[in-house]
Write an enzyme that holds these catalytic residues in place. Structure first.
Site, mmCIF file in Angstrom:
data_model
loop_
_atom_site.group_PDB
_atom_site.id
_atom_site.type_symbol
_atom_site.label_atom_id
_atom_site.label_comp_id
_atom_site.label_asym_id
_atom_site.label_seq_id
_atom_site.Cartn_x
_atom_site.Cartn_y
_atom_site.Cartn_z
ATOM 1 N N HIS A 129 40.079 11.785 1.558
ATOM 2 C CA HIS A 129 39.469 13.039 1.989
ATOM 3 C C HIS A 129 39.640 13.988 0.825
ATOM 4 C CE1 HIS A 129 39.272 13.047 6.681
ATOM 5 N NE2 HIS A 129 38.402 12.248 6.111
ATOM 6 N N ASP A 155 36.161 16.805 2.862
ATOM 7 C CA ASP A 155 36.771 17.377 4.067
ATOM 8 C C ASP A 155 37.239 18.800 3.773
ATOM 9 O OD1 ASP A 155 37.987 17.924 6.459
ATOM 10 O OD2 ASP A 155 39.739 16.651 6.112
ATOM 11 N N TRP A 177 43.122 10.579 12.548
ATOM 12 C CA TRP A 177 44.080 11.641 12.214
ATOM 13 C C TRP A 177 44.419 12.376 13.504
ATOM 14 C CZ3 TRP A 177 43.427 16.977 12.971
ATOM 15 C CH2 TRP A 177 44.552 17.726 12.614
ATOM 16 N N HIS A 218 47.154 17.242 2.017
ATOM 17 C CA HIS A 218 48.209 16.855 2.959
ATOM 18 C C HIS A 218 49.540 16.462 2.349
ATOM 19 C CE1 HIS A 218 45.196 16.014 6.461
ATOM 20 N NE2 HIS A 218 45.060 17.207 5.916
ATOM 21 N N GLU A 269 45.209 8.494 8.468
ATOM 22 C CA GLU A 269 45.346 9.665 7.584
ATOM 23 C C GLU A 269 46.683 10.350 7.832
ATOM 24 O OE1 GLU A 269 42.452 12.802 8.236
ATOM 25 O OE2 GLU A 269 42.987 13.829 6.372
ATOM 26 N N ASP A 275 44.375 12.542 2.118
ATOM 27 C CA ASP A 275 43.684 13.830 2.024
ATOM 28 C C ASP A 275 44.511 14.647 1.045
ATOM 29 O OD1 ASP A 275 43.363 16.678 2.626
ATOM 30 O OD2 ASP A 275 42.181 16.091 4.374
ATOM 31 N N LYS A 295 49.720 13.409 7.046
ATOM 32 C CA LYS A 295 49.757 14.852 6.823
ATOM 33 C C LYS A 295 51.201 15.308 6.741
ATOM 34 C CE LYS A 295 47.655 19.102 8.525
ATOM 35 N NZ LYS A 295 46.403 19.642 9.044
ATOM 36 N N ASP A 315 41.843 23.821 3.205
ATOM 37 C CA ASP A 315 40.491 23.263 3.255
ATOM 38 C C ASP A 315 39.441 24.171 2.643
ATOM 39 O OD1 ASP A 315 40.656 20.550 4.479
ATOM 40 O OD2 ASP A 315 41.677 21.656 6.069
ATOM 41 N N ASP A 357 47.306 23.546 3.239
ATOM 42 C CA ASP A 357 46.140 22.706 3.522
ATOM 43 C C ASP A 357 45.004 23.582 4.055
ATOM 44 O OD1 ASP A 357 44.567 20.459 4.002
ATOM 45 O OD2 ASP A 357 45.351 20.237 6.042
HETATM 46 C C1 RNT Z 1 43.136 17.790 9.167
HETATM 47 C C2 RNT Z 1 42.599 16.549 8.558
HETATM 48 C C3 RNT Z 1 41.381 15.979 9.208
HETATM 49 C C4 RNT Z 1 40.372 17.040 9.597
HETATM 50 C C5 RNT Z 1 39.042 16.501 10.058
HETATM 51 C C6 RNT Z 1 38.235 17.541 10.743
HETATM 52 O O1 RNT Z 1 44.136 18.370 8.449
HETATM 53 O O2 RNT Z 1 42.351 16.767 7.208
HETATM 54 O O3 RNT Z 1 40.832 15.024 8.402
HETATM 55 O O4 RNT Z 1 40.144 17.940 8.558
HETATM 56 O O5 RNT Z 1 39.238 15.391 10.822
HETATM 57 ZN ZN ZN Z 2 41.337 15.193 6.162
#
Ligand code: RNT
Ligand code: ZN
Length: 416
Positions: free
Chosen positions: A283, A323, A181, A259, A222, A256, A224, A293, A291
Site C-alpha cells: 500500500h 492507499d 486489514w 504503518h 496488512e 503499507d 499496522k 494517508d 499514518d
Molecule cells: C488503514 C489501512 C487500510 C485502509 C484501507 C481503507 O490504516 O491502511 O489499508 O487504509 O483499507
Molecule cells: Zn493500507
C-alpha cells in the site's frame, strides 16, 4: 532533434534504454483505490469512519453515489498514464431496487456493476473486506473479539469476500488481491496481548479455508503499528502479520508504508521480504508524522520504494496499490497526483543505471558509487516522463489541472 531524442541519447550513455523502460511501464498494473473519492465513506452504512483511520477536510463535491464515484474515477484515470487496476472495499457494494445485505451476507451480485465498470475498461479488480465503520465493530474489535457473535460475523464477512474475489478474478481473468486489514486494538494498556492475536489467527485461518483458486485469489495480511484511538496495542502488528503470511502458503504479506515507526523504511523491507516470499503486496501512501494517508508525492522514500521493486526485477512479484485519502483538496486531483507520482517513481527507477551501480557496490568502489548515484539524478528525466505521457495520450505538464478545474465547474460544483 526533439527533447526526448536528446534525452534518450544521454540516457544511452549510461547504458539505459528509455524506450524499453516506457514500454515496460505500460504493462505494469497499479491499483487505484475507490476510497479516495468519498473519504472512505462507502455505500452500505451511515456509520462514521472507524478502525483508527481518519479523514480530515470537507472539500466540496464529494461523490455520494456509485455513478458519481465511477464518473470521478474515470476523470482521474483519464489524466494518468499507465495500466490501472480497480481497488474496491466491501463497503462499496451496490444495492439495487431497495435491497440490502449486511457485510456477512454480501454476494457477488452486489458488485456486478463494478465488474461491468472494470471490464469495460480492461481492468482487473482488487478487493478489501471492510472491517470498520459498522455497528458489529464492538469495542473496536472484529476478528480478534472475545465475543463469539462478533467474531463469527466478521469471519463470515471475510469468507463472503473470498467468494467475491473469486468472482472478480473469474470475470476479469485477472488475479484479485484480497487484502485483510483490521483496526483491532486497544487504546490503553491491555492485560492480554496474546489472546486477541490467537483469536485473530484462528479467524484468519477460517477465512482462508473458504474455497478459492490460489492462482487467482491472493489473500494478504496488512500490518499496522497503531491507529488513532488504538494507540497502545494493535492485534495485527508487523510481527503478527508477517509470521502469519510466512506460515500460511498462499497468504501474502502487505506492507503499507504509513504503518511503521517513522524511522523505519518500507523501501528496505521490500528486498528483505522478497528473499523469502514469492509474492508480496504494497500500500503506497504518505504519512506525515503519523499514518495520515496524505497524497503520494515524488519524494525520496517513494522513489526508493520504486527502486527496490524495479532493480530487484520484482515488478511481477509485487502487487502495488495506492492507499491515501485527503478530503481537504479536490479529490480527483488527489487521485491524479498520487497515481502520477507512483508512475514517475517507477519510470525513474527504470531509467537508472541499476546494473552499473550494483557492480560498483560489489567491487567496493564506494566513492564512484556515490558520484554516479548523484550524477544519475541529473539525467533529463522530465523529458522521458513527458514522452511517456504523450504516448499514453495524457498531458505531461501542469495543464492537466485545467481539466480538473473544468470538471469542478461543470460537475462537482453542481452536486448538492
Ligand atoms: C488503514 C489501512 C487500510 C485502509 C484501507 C481503507 O490504516 O491502511 O489499508 O487504509 O483499507
Ligand atoms: Zn493500507
Amino acid at each position: 532533434m526533439t527533447r526526448y531524442e536528446e534525452a534518450k541519447k544521454r540516457y544511452a550513455e549510461f547504458g539505459i534504454d528509455t524506450d524499453a523502460a516506457i514500454e515496460k511501464l505500460k504493462t505494469v498494473p497499479v491499483a487505484l483505490h475507490c476510497w479516495q473519492g468519498d473519504d472512505v465513506g462507502g455505500f452500505d452504512s451511515k456509520d462514521a469512519l472507524s478502525g483508527g483511520i481518519l479523514t480530515t477536510g470537507n472539500y466540496p463535491g464529494k461523490a455520494t453515489t456509485p455513478e458519481q464515484l465511477m464518473q470521478d474515477m474515470d476523470k482521474a484515470m483519464s489524466l494518468c498514464p499507465g495500466k490501472k487496476k480497480l481497488n474496491l472495499h466491501a463497503s462499496y457494494a451496490i444495492f439495487e431496487d431497495g435491497e440490502f445485505a449486511d457485510r456477512d451476507k454480501l454476494e457477488p451480485k452486489h458488485f456486478k456493476k463494478w465488474v461491468e465498470y472494470a471490464k469495460a475498461r480492461n481492468m482487473g479488480i482488487d478487493f478489501n473486506p471492510t472491517f470498520f465503520s459498522h455497528p458489529m465493530v464492538k469495542d473496536g474489535l472484529t476478528l480478534s473479539s472475545p465475543d463469539e457473535e462478533v467474531r463469527r460475523f466478521w469471519i463470515n464477512h471475510g469468507k463472503a469476500c473470498i467468494r467475491i474475489s473469486q468472482y472478480f478474478a473469474e470475470e476479469t481473468g485477472i488475479p484479485c488481491v484480497m487484502n485483510i486489514w483490521t483496526g483491532d486494538g486497544y487504546k490503553d494498556i491491555p492485560a492480554d496481548r496474546m489472546g486477541p492475536r490467537m483469536r485473530y489467527k484462528e479467524s484468519f485461518e477460517e477465512i482462508l479455508s473458504e474455497p478459492h483458486d490460489p492462482a487467482m485469489v491472493k489473500p494478504c495480511a496488512e500490518s499496522k503499528v497503531f491507529g488513532i484511538g488504538v494507540e497502545s496495542f494493535t492485534a495485527g502488528s508487523a510481527e503478527f502479520t508477517l509470521s502469519f503470511a510466512a506460515t500460511h502458503p498462499g497468504c501474502l504479506p502487505l506492507m503499507d508504508n504509513g504503518h511503521y515507526h517513522p524511522q523505519e523504511y518500507v523501501s528496505d523491507k521490500i528486498p528483505a521480504l522478497l528473499c523469502f516470499f514469492p509474492e508480496i503486496a504494497l500500500h503506497i501512501t504518505r504519512g506525515v508524522r503519523w499514518d495520515s494517508d496524505h497524497v503520494v508525492l515524488l519524494d525520496d522514500e517513494t522513489k526508493e520504494m520504486a527502486k527496490e521493486v524495479v532493480r530487484n526485477n520484482a515488478l511481477d512479484r509485487v502487487y502495488m496499490a495506492l492507499d491515501f485519502f485527503d478530503a481537504s483538496i479536490n479529490r480527483i486531483s488527489a487521485w491524479t497526483v498520487g497515481f502520477r507520482s507512483w508512475q514517475k517513481a517507477l519510470l525513474n527507477a527504470m531509467c537508472l543505471p541499476n546494473e552499473l551501480l550494483k557492480k560498483l557496490q560489489d567491487e567496493g568502489r564506494f566513492t564512484e558509487l556515490m558520484v554516479m548515484q548523484e550524477e544519475a539524478k541529473m539525467l533529463p528525466f522530465a523529458d522521458v516522463w513527458e514522452h511517456y505521457c504523450e504516448t499514453e495520450g495524457v498531458t505531461a505538464g501542469p495543464k492537466w489541472f485545467d481539466e480538473i478545474k473544468k470538471y469542478e465547474d461543470e460537475v462537482l460544483s453542481k452536486r448538492g
